[in-house]
Design a protein around this motif. Sequence first.
Motif, PDB file in Angstrom:
ATOM      1  N   LEU A  59       0.811  -1.362  -0.041  1.00 48.68           N
ATOM      2  CA  LEU A  59       0.018  -0.057   0.018  1.00 48.68           C
ATOM      3  C   LEU A  59       0.664   1.170  -0.160  1.00 48.68           C
ATOM      4  O   LEU A  59       1.779   1.374   0.865  1.00 48.68           O
ATOM      5  CB  LEU A  59      -0.906   0.084   1.234  1.00 48.68           C
ATOM      6  CG  LEU A  59      -1.752  -1.454   1.474  1.00 48.68           C
ATOM      7  CD1 LEU A  59      -2.562  -1.033   2.678  1.00 48.68           C
ATOM      8  CD2 LEU A  59      -2.570  -1.489   0.018  1.00 48.68           C
ATOM      9  N   GLY A  61       0.726   5.018   0.053  1.00 49.60           N
ATOM     10  CA  GLY A  61       0.064   6.247   0.379  1.00 49.60           C
ATOM     11  C   GLY A  61       0.478   7.200   1.351  1.00 49.60           C
ATOM     12  O   GLY A  61       0.270   8.553   1.261  1.00 49.60           O
ATOM     13  N   ARG A  87      -9.498  -4.658   5.476  1.00 46.15           N
ATOM     14  CA  ARG A  87      -9.412  -3.262   5.732  1.00 46.15           C
ATOM     15  C   ARG A  87      -8.523  -3.075   7.039  1.00 46.15           C
ATOM     16  O   ARG A  87      -8.651  -3.792   8.016  1.00 46.15           O
ATOM     17  CB  ARG A  87     -10.845  -2.464   5.678  1.00 46.15           C
ATOM     18  CG  ARG A  87     -11.704  -2.600   4.541  1.00 46.15           C
ATOM     19  CD  ARG A  87     -12.691  -1.796   4.567  1.00 46.15           C
ATOM     20  NE  ARG A  87     -13.676  -2.111   5.586  1.00 46.15           N
ATOM     21  CZ  ARG A  87     -14.799  -1.330   5.784  1.00 46.15           C
ATOM     22  NH1 ARG A  87     -15.184  -0.447   4.914  1.00 46.15           N
ATOM     23  NH2 ARG A  87     -15.727  -1.516   6.709  1.00 46.15           N
ATOM     24  N   SER A  90      -3.348   2.544   8.930  1.00 44.49           N
ATOM     25  CA  SER A  90      -2.056   2.863   9.012  1.00 44.49           C
ATOM     26  C   SER A  90      -1.525   4.256   9.490  1.00 44.49           C
ATOM     27  O   SER A  90      -2.340   5.168   8.942  1.00 44.49           O
ATOM     28  CB  SER A  90      -1.330   2.199   7.747  1.00 44.49           C
ATOM     29  OG  SER A  90      -1.566   3.099   6.728  1.00 44.49           O
ATOM     30  N   ILE A  98      -4.414   6.473   7.640  1.00 44.31           N
ATOM     31  CA  ILE A  98      -5.105   6.071   6.396  1.00 44.31           C
ATOM     32  C   ILE A  98      -5.870   4.653   6.443  1.00 44.31           C
ATOM     33  O   ILE A  98      -5.174   3.809   7.307  1.00 44.31           O
ATOM     34  CB  ILE A  98      -4.189   5.944   5.029  1.00 44.31           C
ATOM     35  CG1 ILE A  98      -3.331   7.064   4.681  1.00 44.31           C
ATOM     36  CG2 ILE A  98      -4.965   5.440   3.818  1.00 44.31           C
ATOM     37  CD1 ILE A  98      -2.252   7.025   3.740  1.00 44.31           C
ATOM     38  N   TRP A 100      -7.345   1.746   4.879  1.00 44.92           N
ATOM     39  CA  TRP A 100      -7.194   1.062   3.307  1.00 44.92           C
ATOM     40  C   TRP A 100      -8.138  -0.293   3.300  1.00 44.92           C
ATOM     41  O   TRP A 100      -8.759  -0.857   4.089  1.00 44.92           O
ATOM     42  CB  TRP A 100      -6.006   0.445   3.534  1.00 44.92           C
ATOM     43  CG  TRP A 100      -4.808   1.454   3.444  1.00 44.92           C
ATOM     44  CD1 TRP A 100      -3.866   1.644   4.732  1.00 44.92           C
ATOM     45  CD2 TRP A 100      -4.081   2.066   2.539  1.00 44.92           C
ATOM     46  NE1 TRP A 100      -3.072   2.584   4.383  1.00 44.92           N
ATOM     47  CE2 TRP A 100      -3.056   2.684   3.131  1.00 44.92           C
ATOM     48  CE3 TRP A 100      -4.322   2.134   0.934  1.00 44.92           C
ATOM     49  CZ2 TRP A 100      -2.210   3.471   2.309  1.00 44.92           C
ATOM     50  CZ3 TRP A 100      -3.591   2.932   0.190  1.00 44.92           C
ATOM     51  CH2 TRP A 100      -2.384   3.513   0.916  1.00 44.92           C
ATOM     52  N   ASP A 101      -8.695  -0.017   1.853  1.00 49.53           N
ATOM     53  CA  ASP A 101      -9.265  -1.199   1.267  1.00 49.53           C
ATOM     54  C   ASP A 101      -8.072  -2.145   0.782  1.00 49.53           C
ATOM     55  O   ASP A 101      -7.528  -1.779  -0.340  1.00 49.53           O
ATOM     56  CB  ASP A 101     -10.221  -0.982   0.289  1.00 49.53           C
ATOM     57  CG  ASP A 101     -10.875  -2.267  -0.464  1.00 49.53           C
ATOM     58  OD1 ASP A 101     -10.063  -3.462  -0.582  1.00 49.53           O
ATOM     59  OD2 ASP A 101     -12.327  -2.017  -0.887  1.00 49.53           O
ATOM     60  N   VAL A 102      -7.659  -3.108   1.582  1.00 51.53           N
ATOM     61  CA  VAL A 102      -6.381  -3.886   1.162  1.00 51.53           C
ATOM     62  C   VAL A 102      -6.281  -4.551  -0.172  1.00 51.53           C
ATOM     63  O   VAL A 102      -5.443  -4.248  -0.988  1.00 51.53           O
ATOM     64  CB  VAL A 102      -6.086  -5.127   2.186  1.00 51.53           C
ATOM     65  CG1 VAL A 102      -4.924  -5.841   1.641  1.00 51.53           C
ATOM     66  CG2 VAL A 102      -5.964  -4.145   3.608  1.00 51.53           C
ATOM     67  N   ALA A 105      -6.256  -2.138  -2.677  1.00 50.10           N
ATOM     68  CA  ALA A 105      -5.177  -1.210  -2.552  1.00 50.10           C
ATOM     69  C   ALA A 105      -5.785   0.398  -2.456  1.00 50.10           C
ATOM     70  O   ALA A 105      -5.139   1.363  -3.278  1.00 50.10           O
ATOM     71  CB  ALA A 105      -4.070  -1.124  -3.548  1.00 50.10           C
ATOM     72  N   ARG A 106      -6.958   0.710  -2.169  1.00 53.61           N
ATOM     73  CA  ARG A 106      -7.541   1.931  -2.110  1.00 53.61           C
ATOM     74  C   ARG A 106      -7.624   2.459  -0.791  1.00 53.61           C
ATOM     75  O   ARG A 106      -8.028   1.954   0.370  1.00 53.61           O
ATOM     76  CB  ARG A 106      -8.856   1.854  -2.755  1.00 53.61           C
ATOM     77  CG  ARG A 106      -9.850   3.030  -2.979  1.00 53.61           C
ATOM     78  CD  ARG A 106     -11.096   2.780  -3.723  1.00 53.61           C
ATOM     79  NE  ARG A 106     -12.056   1.415  -2.682  1.00 53.61           N
ATOM     80  CZ  ARG A 106     -12.794   2.053  -1.888  1.00 53.61           C
ATOM     81  NH1 ARG A 106     -12.977   3.414  -1.612  1.00 53.61           N
ATOM     82  NH2 ARG A 106     -13.542   1.113  -1.308  1.00 53.61           N
ATOM     83  N   GLU A 107      -7.563   4.097  -0.755  1.00 59.07           N
ATOM     84  CA  GLU A 107      -7.639   4.765   0.613  1.00 59.07           C
ATOM     85  C   GLU A 107      -9.233   4.991   0.753  1.00 59.07           C
ATOM     86  O   GLU A 107      -9.862   5.575  -0.189  1.00 59.07           O
ATOM     87  CB  GLU A 107      -6.848   5.983   0.414  1.00 59.07           C
ATOM     88  CG  GLU A 107      -5.488   5.848   0.360  1.00 59.07           C
ATOM     89  CD  GLU A 107      -4.575   7.118   0.115  1.00 59.07           C
ATOM     90  OE1 GLU A 107      -5.256   8.266   0.443  1.00 59.07           O
ATOM     91  OE2 GLU A 107      -3.449   7.308  -0.303  1.00 59.07           O
ATOM     92  N   ASN A 110      -8.993   9.246   4.937  1.00 57.66           N
ATOM     93  CA  ASN A 110      -7.624  10.031   5.565  1.00 57.66           C
ATOM     94  C   ASN A 110      -7.965  10.676   6.831  1.00 57.66           C
ATOM     95  O   ASN A 110      -8.930  11.684   6.954  1.00 57.66           O
ATOM     96  CB  ASN A 110      -7.082  10.802   4.563  1.00 57.66           C
ATOM     97  CG  ASN A 110      -6.037  10.266   3.471  1.00 57.66           C
ATOM     98  OD1 ASN A 110      -5.144  10.238   3.825  1.00 57.66           O
ATOM     99  ND2 ASN A 110      -6.746   9.827   2.697  1.00 57.66           N
TER     100      ASN A 110
END
Length: 262
Positions: A59, A61, A87, A90, A98, A100-102, A105-107, A110
């Motif tokens: 990931l 970001g 999810r 981090s 952030i 995450w949708d693992v 790989a989407r934020e 925030n």
Amino acid sequence: QKEVGAFLRLNPMHPRVIPGGLHGTNSSSLTWGAKAVAYGCQSFVVVADPTAARIVQVLDGHRAPVSQVCWEQDTQPHSPTQPYQLRLLSADSSGRIIFWDVLQAREVANLIETERKGKAPRAVEGLAWLPGSGPDPDGSALVLYAPSTLALWNVATASVLWKVEFPEKISSFALDPFVQSRVVLATASSIFLLDDFSPRKAPQNLKNKYHVTADAAASVDGYIASLYTHTTHHTTHRSNSQSTHVSCFRFLCLFLSFFFWD
């Protein structure tokens, strides 16, 4: 477990980043999830499948070294048609968090302290996920900012629910696994016990402070005993449930010592 494994799989993915050596800040960013391990590597979050011994996602970001990683605690029922969502949260040394949708790989969100624009960033030194319940299904993130701020975020709305400032530097915190209203925060020489913790309002009782002496901390039993020595030296009586908590904590300390003994 066999039923869970049928719909909780890590499909092969092709990370765009090959992680390398770690940064010193990454030392506390390692966590187990339902099916994977996540850890910080420089400014990236690496997700690995320990069974297959392979990296399945990276990931990208953060723009500062990752300091904390925490998986979402998914407490909802699942089935093959409603699989788990991998999810995680981090955080980095600049204070950015952030969600995450693992798999994608989407934020998702925030969490940034907007009121601190123009000021020096505050590193995140502690991070924990609190699952939602009842009329408030959204989960929240409990965050420890350097040097002494404990904050609770609503992850869905990316808003701060409350903040508490402590009179001295806090190095870490831990949620009581037995009592949801208790949180322990550690300093260099003492421990704060919050016994009125709630996602709905900021803790008010900040006076439960316990000192840890060098002699007491020399042994596991002495350290545990010091947790119950109050600064006012009042005589206390432990109930059966408290004794059970102490026994479990003693076992946990001894168990972990086998892995972290240098």
